[in-house]
Design a protein around this motif. Structure first.
Motif, mmCIF file in Angstrom:
data_model
loop_
_atom_site.group_PDB
_atom_site.id
_atom_site.type_symbol
_atom_site.label_atom_id
_atom_site.label_comp_id
_atom_site.label_asym_id
_atom_site.label_seq_id
_atom_site.Cartn_x
_atom_site.Cartn_y
_atom_site.Cartn_z
ATOM 1 N N VAL A 13 0.854 -1.198 0.000
ATOM 2 C CA VAL A 13 0.000 0.000 0.000
ATOM 3 C C VAL A 13 0.888 1.246 0.000
ATOM 4 N N PHE A 14 1.882 1.244 0.888
ATOM 5 C CA PHE A 14 2.800 2.387 0.976
ATOM 6 C C PHE A 14 3.535 2.597 -0.355
ATOM 7 N N ALA A 15 3.963 1.488 -0.980
ATOM 8 C CA ALA A 15 4.708 1.589 -2.249
ATOM 9 C C ALA A 15 3.818 2.169 -3.353
ATOM 10 N N ALA A 16 2.546 1.737 -3.380
ATOM 11 C CA ALA A 16 1.613 2.256 -4.394
ATOM 12 C C ALA A 16 1.388 3.753 -4.180
ATOM 13 N N CYS A 17 1.337 4.169 -2.911
ATOM 14 C CA CYS A 17 1.186 5.593 -2.592
ATOM 15 C C CYS A 17 2.409 6.375 -3.070
ATOM 16 N N GLU A 18 3.570 5.808 -2.820
ATOM 17 C CA GLU A 18 4.813 6.483 -3.203
ATOM 18 C C GLU A 18 4.892 6.680 -4.719
ATOM 19 N N ARG A 19 4.465 5.653 -5.454
ATOM 20 C CA ARG A 19 4.505 5.727 -6.926
ATOM 21 C C ARG A 19 3.613 6.845 -7.466
ATOM 22 N N THR A 20 2.564 7.174 -6.719
ATOM 23 C CA THR A 20 1.577 8.133 -7.240
ATOM 24 C C THR A 20 1.546 9.429 -6.431
ATOM 25 N N ASN A 196 -14.895 8.970 0.232
ATOM 26 C CA ASN A 196 -14.413 7.587 0.237
ATOM 27 C C ASN A 196 -14.654 6.901 -1.098
ATOM 28 N N LEU A 197 -13.597 6.279 -1.589
ATOM 29 C CA LEU A 197 -13.685 5.503 -2.817
ATOM 30 C C LEU A 197 -13.157 4.109 -2.480
ATOM 31 N N SER A 198 -14.080 3.181 -2.301
ATOM 32 C CA SER A 198 -13.743 1.832 -1.846
ATOM 33 C C SER A 198 -13.631 0.916 -3.065
ATOM 34 N N MET A 199 -12.412 0.637 -3.453
ATOM 35 C CA MET A 199 -12.199 -0.253 -4.615
ATOM 36 C C MET A 199 -10.827 -0.907 -4.502
ATOM 37 N N GLY A 200 -10.764 -2.128 -5.008
ATOM 38 C CA GLY A 200 -9.511 -2.882 -4.933
ATOM 39 C C GLY A 200 -9.570 -3.944 -3.859
ATOM 40 N N MET A 201 -9.231 -5.170 -4.253
ATOM 41 C CA MET A 201 -9.199 -6.303 -3.326
ATOM 42 C C MET A 201 -7.837 -6.988 -3.432
ATOM 43 N N THR A 202 -7.731 -8.192 -2.880
ATOM 44 C CA THR A 202 -6.418 -8.831 -2.759
ATOM 45 C C THR A 202 -5.586 -8.785 -4.031
ATOM 46 N N ASN A 203 -6.201 -9.086 -5.177
ATOM 47 C CA ASN A 203 -5.335 -9.219 -6.371
ATOM 48 C C ASN A 203 -5.164 -7.922 -7.171
ATOM 49 N N ASP A 204 -5.870 -6.830 -6.773
ATOM 50 C CA ASP A 204 -5.728 -5.619 -7.595
ATOM 51 C C ASP A 204 -5.684 -4.317 -6.779
ATOM 52 N N TYR A 205 -5.471 -4.418 -5.460
ATOM 53 C CA TYR A 205 -5.548 -3.206 -4.635
ATOM 54 C C TYR A 205 -4.448 -2.189 -4.956
ATOM 55 N N GLU A 206 -3.310 -2.659 -5.437
ATOM 56 C CA GLU A 206 -2.232 -1.701 -5.756
ATOM 57 C C GLU A 206 -2.625 -0.818 -6.942
ATOM 58 N N VAL A 207 -3.236 -1.437 -7.954
ATOM 59 C CA VAL A 207 -3.724 -0.680 -9.116
ATOM 60 C C VAL A 207 -4.828 0.276 -8.670
ATOM 61 N N ALA A 208 -5.713 -0.207 -7.784
ATOM 62 C CA ALA A 208 -6.818 0.635 -7.295
ATOM 63 C C ALA A 208 -6.282 1.885 -6.588
ATOM 64 N N ILE A 209 -5.245 1.709 -5.777
ATOM 65 C CA ILE A 209 -4.654 2.862 -5.079
ATOM 66 C C ILE A 209 -4.038 3.836 -6.086
ATOM 67 N N GLU A 210 -3.369 3.279 -7.088
ATOM 68 C CA GLU A 210 -2.781 4.146 -8.130
ATOM 69 C C GLU A 210 -3.861 4.956 -8.849
ATOM 70 N N GLY A 212 -6.714 6.051 -7.363
ATOM 71 C CA GLY A 212 -7.475 6.949 -6.500
ATOM 72 C C GLY A 212 -8.274 6.336 -5.367
ATOM 73 N N ALA A 213 -8.189 5.021 -5.171
ATOM 74 C CA ALA A 213 -8.925 4.394 -4.061
ATOM 75 C C ALA A 213 -8.509 5.016 -2.735
ATOM 76 N N THR A 214 -9.471 5.205 -1.830
ATOM 77 C CA THR A 214 -9.135 5.631 -0.463
ATOM 78 C C THR A 214 -9.347 4.490 0.520
ATOM 79 N N MET A 215 -10.036 3.437 0.070
ATOM 80 C CA MET A 215 -10.240 2.245 0.896
ATOM 81 C C MET A 215 -9.997 1.017 0.032
ATOM 82 N N VAL A 216 -9.218 0.072 0.551
ATOM 83 C CA VAL A 216 -9.045 -1.211 -0.133
ATOM 84 C C VAL A 216 -9.463 -2.319 0.819
#
Length: 230
Positions: A13-20, A196-210, A212-216
């Motif tokens: 999660v932290f890495a996805a935040c850093e990338r974006t 709140n934008l709740s999107m992304g689960m185990t296999n795609d939460y990193e893409v979801a954070i990239e 704009g997701a605020t909740m995974v």
């Protein structure tokens, strides 16, 4: 193992935040504990984890009653109207509002318990026939209607993206939902706070954070494969 899994997900999660260029504190990581025993949830408590997701009202209620009261229980599954009463004073948020009849029931029960229930509107962003949720086009008018209920607080959007081998395949759905989220936010509708934008689960939460997701919502990635009662 569960602690290690959680910390590993948190790191991603932290890495996805850093990338974006996003702040990790702007992302809520919800540990999806559905079908998992209380003992597994307790393993995470020393890490300061407070956000848990359940998809069955009865299970949420049972866990709420035996675990510390400072935990935040997210109702993430499809919610039947006759089950709202079990969780109305226990859930911190309902992620799956997708019909006016359900909104009416939540309003009635919330009024009885004198609570304001934050809700997310469930959008079927990929328009899968097997999934609940509104289409992208239906969502703005639906939100205008739901905003009239005083004991509901529309707090954002939620989607369950398709299960795909390659998480990149879901990027377009996350982008579409984010664009809708921004559009609705810009309308400044009374009693609607698009935070709140709740999107992304185990296999795609990193893409979801990239995107704009605020909740995974991560279950398998933290607790391992789902266990169903026999």
């Amino acid at each position: 193992m569960i602690k290690e899994n959680y910390l590993d997900v948190q790191k991603k999660v932290f890495a996805a935040c850093e990338r974006t260029g996003r702040k990790p504190e702007d992302i809520t990581l919800i540990a999806v504990s559905k079908t998992k025993p209380v003992s597994m949830i307790e393993e995470l408590l020393p890490l300061g984890v407070v956000d848990f997701g359940e998809n069955k009202p009865q299970e949420l209620k049972e866990k709420y009653e035996v675990l510390p009261k400072d935990l935040k229980w997210h109702m993430i599954g499809h919610l039947q109207r006759n089950k709202v009463k079990y969780i109305i004073d226990k859930a911190c948020m309902i992620h799956s509002l997708e019909s006016i009849r359900l909104a009416e029931t939540i309003q009635t029960e919330a009024e009885k318990h004198n609570v304001i229930m934050p809700v997310l509107i469930e959008v079927n962003a990929a328009q899968e026939e097997s999934k609940f949720g509104l289409t992208l086009d239906e969502t703005p008018a639906f939100i205008e209607q739901v905003a009239a209920y005083p004991n509901l607080k529309v707090s954002g959007l939620m989607t369950i993206a398709p299960f795909v081998e390659n998480p990149e395949d879901n990027r377009i759905h996350f982008q579409n939902l984010y664009n809708l989220f921004i559009d609705i936010k810009g309308r400044n509708i009374d009693n609607v706070s698009m935070c709140n934008l709740s999107m992304g689960m185990t296999n795609d939460y990193e893409v979801a954070i990239e995107e704009g997701a605020t909740m995974v919502r991560v279950g398998t990635g933290i607790f391992g494969a789902r266990s169903y009662p026999v």
